[in-house]
Design an enzyme around this catalytic site. Structure first.
Site, PDB file in Angstrom:
ATOM      1  N   GLU A  22       0.842  -1.191   0.000  1.00  0.00           N
ATOM      2  CA  GLU A  22       0.000   0.000   0.000  1.00  0.00           C
ATOM      3  C   GLU A  22       0.881   1.245   0.000  1.00  0.00           C
ATOM      4  OE1 GLU A  22      -3.666   0.324   2.312  1.00  0.00           O
ATOM      5  OE2 GLU A  22      -2.794   2.106   3.266  1.00  0.00           O
ATOM      6  N   PRO A  26       1.624  11.314  -2.162  1.00  0.00           N
ATOM      7  CA  PRO A  26       2.487  12.383  -1.633  1.00  0.00           C
ATOM      8  C   PRO A  26       1.836  13.755  -1.800  1.00  0.00           C
ATOM      9  CG  PRO A  26       3.710  10.889  -3.066  1.00  0.00           C
ATOM     10  CD  PRO A  26       2.261  10.579  -3.257  1.00  0.00           C
ATOM     11  N   LYS A  27       2.351  14.712  -1.050  1.00  0.00           N
ATOM     12  CA  LYS A  27       1.767  16.060  -1.069  1.00  0.00           C
ATOM     13  C   LYS A  27       2.337  16.946  -2.162  1.00  0.00           C
ATOM     14  CE  LYS A  27       0.733  16.031   3.894  1.00  0.00           C
ATOM     15  NZ  LYS A  27       0.979  16.675   5.207  1.00  0.00           N
ATOM     16  N   HIS A  84      -8.245   2.979  -3.382  1.00  0.00           N
ATOM     17  CA  HIS A  84      -9.098   3.332  -2.247  1.00  0.00           C
ATOM     18  C   HIS A  84     -10.142   4.345  -2.720  1.00  0.00           C
ATOM     19  CE1 HIS A  84      -6.281   2.220   1.341  1.00  0.00           C
ATOM     20  NE2 HIS A  84      -6.058   1.435   0.295  1.00  0.00           N
ATOM     21  N   ARG A 114     -15.724   4.076   4.308  1.00  0.00           N
ATOM     22  CA  ARG A 114     -16.427   5.286   4.713  1.00  0.00           C
ATOM     23  C   ARG A 114     -15.453   6.436   4.807  1.00  0.00           C
ATOM     24  NH1 ARG A 114     -18.048   6.911  10.672  1.00  0.00           N
ATOM     25  NH2 ARG A 114     -15.826   7.374  10.483  1.00  0.00           N
ATOM     26  N   LYS A 176     -21.436  -5.163   4.667  1.00  0.00           N
ATOM     27  CA  LYS A 176     -20.580  -4.709   3.560  1.00  0.00           C
ATOM     28  C   LYS A 176     -20.333  -5.845   2.561  1.00  0.00           C
ATOM     29  CE  LYS A 176     -17.353  -2.885   6.315  1.00  0.00           C
ATOM     30  NZ  LYS A 176     -16.151  -2.137   6.757  1.00  0.00           N
TER      31      LYS A 176
END
Length: 598
Positions: A22, A26-27, A84, A114, A176
């Site tokens: 996973e 990054p920003k 995701h 969620r 779910k």
């Protein structure tokens, strides 16, 4: 391919535990480029079954980065990807956009969550036009896309921080799965006995989908405690006993943390409950690979070669539009990102029978379709890597550093060199010292076995061939000398173009593709994975000079006037040339001999 189908096939053919990674988004744009390189290296080193990428909710640039990572991983890097997708700050129209981008890229796996409360809120609330629960998101995905996507859901072996009732957690998990979930990826944990007990209870509750444990490496003591406290994760006493005395020594914590996680994973595998490990990399490379190495899960040479059998010299895209692609122009050998981006608009029939399509395709049209800057390094990073060259000697030294491995990239070469060029390395270095700047190259090969560890590709029971190829920058005044030397030469064929697009060539039919790499394998046609061809060369010429323009602009923005002026002179006074030696039997280095005589 769907995660569940891939794992089922792998576990049917081998009892070996599989794994996945996973990554988070990054920003910064430079962080994204660095992550692409890391994902690529980790795939080459370990062959994970899939990777997944976290979601940056809230729309705008952050969400765009998530979908860009998915598309690039799937289409450019050829990695099986799971995206995701959360309900946090996500109205239906943004969910629709994310799902369509995943679908278009060939991604078939979604981890439906969620999500956590927004950063500026302690309470989770659905946004207007959004969903309250992961089960609602799952139902919506099924409604829109049927069974196209495999849908993963989150599992909480130690309970959800917002719901302490254990029975309710099992009820929500079952809802779910009943809504359309296909597999479970769990929150991180350290208590193996509790996890095994939780798995038994999940099965007793009537849930029979694969359960994939989430494994968090321990890299520093502070991060270890913060993550456990944030998720309200129980830390076994023996973990604390071993880590607390060395908590101020990061190196010792990493070593001990690795041993503890390896022991934990081995206990999971031995329990029979676990066939697959999902490792939260935190975008780090060393710790996950050390864990897999100590567990004996990294591929053996035989497993690695078996997994690579269908590969071409370049990694094949997993985008469904490119499933027949088996041929690319050699010019983008070191720039797979821009090549896939430039050809992303091709229709399915533009890879007819895997062959290179119509060379007049708009795929080689406007560079604006690429969108992002052509130089993948930030302004600051490019200055760190390549400094401020003000003359050709300094450019030559950059290329020589790239050739000897001390530089991993150049403005026009995104990927590091492999050992393929070792046999012509001395010639490449000699040319650069003569100020003939080499851009791209490959050595001659005459019937090398396809399982050769350096030059081999494709099915292991064949033979591969290459014509010697060299691409370089030449002063404009030298071009007439080169043309005179090549006049009447039918063996050495060339294309040369300046920044204005003036083309010179001695190709007998420049519109035809010249195969420079091919493979012969039992039971199938000749594969020709790389070619030289006029229209694509002109497109590459355009991209190359635009790269130099971007590099020049970086100097301009940083007040590096001498470097700016030098780059402009390079653009104005040098031509981009490629030469193919069509005699793939000869052992003479004809191209290099010719150029050294200039």
């Amino acid at each position: 391919m769907k995660v569940t189908e891939k794992l089922e096939a792998s576990h049917k053919s081998s009892s070996k535990t599989t794994f996945s990674f996973e990554y988070f988004v990054p920003k910064t744009s430079q962080g994204v480029q660095n992550l692409y390189d890391r994902m690529d290296r980790m795939y080459e080193a370990s062959l994970p079954q899939f990777i997944d990428i976290t979601w940056n909710a809230g729309g705008g640039r952050l969400s765009q980065l998530s979908t860009d990572l998915i598309s690039t991983a799937q289409s450019v890097l050829g990695l099986e990807t799971c995206m995701h997708l959360t309900c946090t700050n996500m109205p239906i129209e943004e969910i629709d956009s994310a799902l369509k981008k995943a679908y278009d890229s060939g991604c078939q796996n979604i981890l439906a969550l969620r999500g956590d409360p927004p950063i500026n809120s302690n309470k989770w609330e659905a946004c207007e036009g959004g969903f309250n629960y992961a089960k609602d998101l799952i139902k919506y995905i099924r409604l829109k896309y049927g069974d196209y996507f495999d849908i993963g859901v989150a599992g909480y072996p130690e309970g959800h921080p917002e719901e302490k009732d254990i029975e309710l957690n099992f009820k929500y998990l079952k809802e779910k799965i009943d809504a359309g979930g296909n597999f479970i990826i769990t929150q991180m944990f350290y208590d193996v006995d509790n996890f095994i007990d939780w798995c038994d209870k999940v099965r007793a509750y009537g849930i029979d989908v694969p359960i994939i444990p989430g494994i968090m490496p321990i890299t520093t003591y502070g991060a270890f405690l913060r993550r456990a406290q944030w998720g309200e994760i129980n830390i076994p006493q023996d973990f604390l006993d071993k880590l607390d005395p060395i908590k101020d020594d990061d190196e010792l914590v990493r070593e001990m943390g690795t041993e503890l996680i390896v022991g934990m994973c081995q206990k999971l595998i031995d329990s029979g409950h676990v066939k697959h490990l999902h490792i939260y990399t935190m975008n780090l490379e060393k710790a996950p690979l050390m864990i897999l190495d100590k567990l004996g899960l990294l591929p053996t040479e035989g497993e690695y070669n078996g997994a690579q059998e269908a590969m071409l010299p370049w990694r094949k895209s997993l985008n469904p539009k490119r499933k027949n692609e088996e041929v690319r122009p050699i010019f983008w050998q070191r720039r797979p990102y821009s090549y896939v981006a430039r050809t992303s608009q091709w229709a399915v029939d533009e890879f007819p029978n895997g062959r290179f399509g119509d060379s007049s395709s708009p795929a080689f049209g406007d560079l604006d379709l690429f969108g992002a800057p052509l130089i993948r390094q930030s302004s600051k990073k490019s200055l760190e890597l390549w400094s401020t060259p003000t003359n050709l000697n300094e450019i030559a030294n950059l290329v020589i550093n790239y050739l000897n491995g001390s530089l991993k990239c150049l403005p026009w070469s995104d990927t590091p060199l492999n050992h393929e060029v070792d046999s012509i390395m001395s010639n490449l270095i000699a040319l650069n010292r003569k100020l003939i700047i080499t851009i791209n190259s490959q050595p001659v090969l005459n019937g090398i076995r396809s399982n050769d560890p350096i030059h081999g590709w494709g099915p292991k029971d064949g033979y591969v061939y290459q014509k010697q190829y060299l691409e370089f920058l030449l002063p404009k005044e030298k071009l007439p000398v080169l043309e005179k030397k090549l006049a009447g030469n039918e063996i050495l064929t060339y294309f040369a173009a300046n920044s204005e697009g003036d083309l010179q060539s001695n190709h007998p039919d420049g519109s035809k593709a010249n195969a420079v790499t091919w493979g012969i394998f039992p039971g199938r046609e000749v594969l020709q994975p790389t070619i030289v061809e006029k229209v694509s060369f002109l497109a590459w010429k355009e991209e190359f000079y635009r790269i130099l323009e971007e590099w020049k602009l970086n100097f301009e923005e940083n007040d590096k006037v001498a470097s700016r002026d030098f780059l402009q002179s390079l653009i104005d006074n040098y031509v981009l040339v490629n030469i193919v030696d069509n005699d793939f039997i000869s052992k003479e280095d004809s191209i290099f001999s010719l150029l050294m005589s200039l």
